[in-house]
Design an enzyme around this catalytic site. Sequence first.
Site, PDB file in Angstrom:
ATOM      1  N   ARG A  25       0.814  -1.216   0.000  1.00  9.21           N
ATOM      2  CA  ARG A  25       0.000   0.000   0.000  1.00  9.21           C
ATOM      3  C   ARG A  25       0.853   1.274   0.000  1.00  9.21           C
ATOM      4  NH1 ARG A  25      -3.817  -0.928   4.967  1.00  9.21           N
ATOM      5  NH2 ARG A  25      -1.836  -1.743   5.706  1.00  9.21           N
ATOM      6  N   ASN A  46      -6.581  -2.761   2.007  1.00  5.76           N
ATOM      7  CA  ASN A  46      -6.543  -4.222   2.030  1.00  5.76           C
ATOM      8  C   ASN A  46      -7.951  -4.759   2.203  1.00  5.76           C
ATOM      9  OD1 ASN A  46      -3.745  -4.437   1.891  1.00  5.76           O
ATOM     10  ND2 ASN A  46      -3.471  -4.608   4.103  1.00  5.76           N
TER      11      ASN A  46
END
EC number: 6.2.-.-
Length: 800
Positions: free
Chosen positions: A18, A36
């Site tokens: 990320r 996520n």
Amino acid sequence: MSIEEIRVYGTVQGVGFRPTVYRLAKACGLRGEVFNDGQGVLIRVSGSDESLTEFVQRLQQECPPLAIINQLTRTRYQGEFSFNDFVISTSVSNAIKTEIAADAATCPQCQEDIFNPLSRWYRYPFTNCTHCGPRLSIIRAIPYDRNNTSMAAFAMCSECAKEYNDVENRRFHAQPIACHICGPQVTLERADNKPITAFMFSMLDDIDAVCTLLQKGEIVAIKGLGGIHLACDATQETAVQKLRDRKKRYHKPFALMARDITVIEEYCTPSAKEKELLKSPAAPIVLMRKKGLEDRVTREKLLTPNSSFLTPNSLAHSVAPGQNTLGFMLPYTPLHHLILKRMNRPIVLTSGNISDEPQCIDNEEARQKLGKIADYFLLHNRKIVNRLDDSIVRVVGDKVQTIRRARGYAPTPINLPPGFNNVPHILAMGSELKNTFCLLRDGQAILSQHLGDLENAAAFNAYQNTLNLYLNLFEHKPEIISVDLHPEYLSTKLGKELANANQIKVYNIQHHHAHIAACMAENNIPLDSNPVLGIALDGLGYGEDGTLWGGEFMLADYHQFKRLATFKPVAMIGGKQAISQPWRNTYVQLLSAFTWQYLKQEYGELEILQFIEKKPLNLLNQLIEKEINSPLTSSIGRLFDAVAAAIGICREECSYEGQAAIAMEALVDVHSLNNHEETQIYPFKLDISDSIYCIDPRPMWQALLHDLQQQISQPVIAAKFHKSLANVIVEMVKHLRTENVINKVILTGGVFQNSILLQQVSNRLQALEIKVLTHSLVPSNDGGLSLGQAVIAAAKLINP
């Protein structure tokens, strides 16, 4: 401007994915979010078509070190979108399809931190970032967020929280982030519970004290990443032998850990590939040949362990008795790096357990079970959720061979070959020894870490606990359960119980067919491919005729197999006793080839005959004749045992499976091995019985006994046997090619962990322009069996 939803599947959680998305999105001038979820990482992003294309290309090119992108999909996003910037949003829980990253060895940047006095992570043993540290060992649920791990018990301090939330920091969203102030702590204890005071050692802290204790010859239990180890100085014979005696592990080689490659190079000469493996994020134990001695000297040392080929830092003989290889690993956690900082010689680092029990992972359990083995304990207060043994690999030729798949590799999925894309959830239960289980879903196989031998009650309990954890972690609800054909395997019984309880179908898979299918799958052979010739050599596996197979030539695909040839079956006198007492195999092999009267008349002066004469032969003969606990087996593992015992290796008893064969491999005379004279080959006989070709070792035994009469040395006989076995295997392949279409040959089963036999057979087959396929991703032993069971069940389901 376009708005897209980009879905990324693979190992993309807990690996700094990320933050990479965030950095690249900002660099490309995009707006949106990344988060996520149960399937992986989801990106919703707005920008020009050119910027979006650049973003996706860079995301694939600049993927974080531990991330693996299996698939990336792009679709137009039709939902509400109100972002003025790019942000990392909160994780979402939904159907679990993402992957869990394997635990990764300490990265170079974190190593610098723990040895930098100006860093706030100076000498902190749990330092990590998104490029390294614990993953599977601490996770309880997906998504991989701190609250779903054993780090949930440790609230971040303000400094750690600042780095955790700093997108420019490599610890951005590193879930196990911690420091001296807020994280787990280590404590040093005495096994006798007496107090430890600072003046007892010259030490910086408890971790530094461990180095001093090891140098003094003490045994220390050390709680690491996936379990507790027992450690001692590998150069002190007294310490190593004391560890063997206390642990009741009398012969099996110990694993070693060294501070760096330079220390390892004092004892081995690692190749470039071996160095790469040692330094990889998986940081496995790498088996390497001992350094510095010519083959002749090496053999002499193996044969006469008290001989004085010693250097100042020579390893204790008890580290690896009867071996010409050593298993080394490098430190893979900050704790290990700190312990070994002042250690200029290797340490033994072996599983913290008794006998064949699973490695201890709990502090109190360790105190109870290891209190009479260790002198000291270095423990910490972070819970190990998932037990992980150290992985073991070796390099044969230029190919990596996995011997034990665990820490650093599990549970990284194995992508299945074409044709297995849309298979429903399947659970394969594995074998009795060296067990793993396998979950099949979405065109991937998730193989568990090595779980050990299930005949041990504690190991079986650990197997069940780990199975439940995986089923819950991956929300895996099997529609089919696949088990070994052997009705008495505990994994088979449990699989059938689960199937009955859930009213789902069970497939019983023949052991050697599963070995072959596992090798096919990892070599990406498509589902609809033509059959291959699989050569499966191992200790034993239950055959379709009720006997125990172990020397098989099978024409096989994923759906079925045809047994074309085998080795002559002989009795295993006493069943499992024949595995631990090699002389039993020698006796039955000789009895299968000759009458005992003939043997006494022709070879009565030989030591092996005189040894066997002292055994209760009348009783043994009755067991064979009446078929009492003496099943027939074609096992090559038992043939190796028989030959080893005949020439005086581990004749009376083995303390672990395969000990005799491993010791014989270590003794092989390289000159004889490479000698191409016909006299260097023992003959075998090829027969046919019930439409199956059979290899009869009778002529080999006659020639070998003659060599013993001529007092030919153990190393030469060992070399001739290896070469002869490879030769007859290839002769059988040549014979089978005259009747079958054979373009690919698979070499599988635990016997092919023998690097000499593997190379001899591979080279001879390749010289015939036959493509040879071997194992790399999963072990050739029973540790890879569950993969084969799973894909065979899938094939039966796809094409009933």
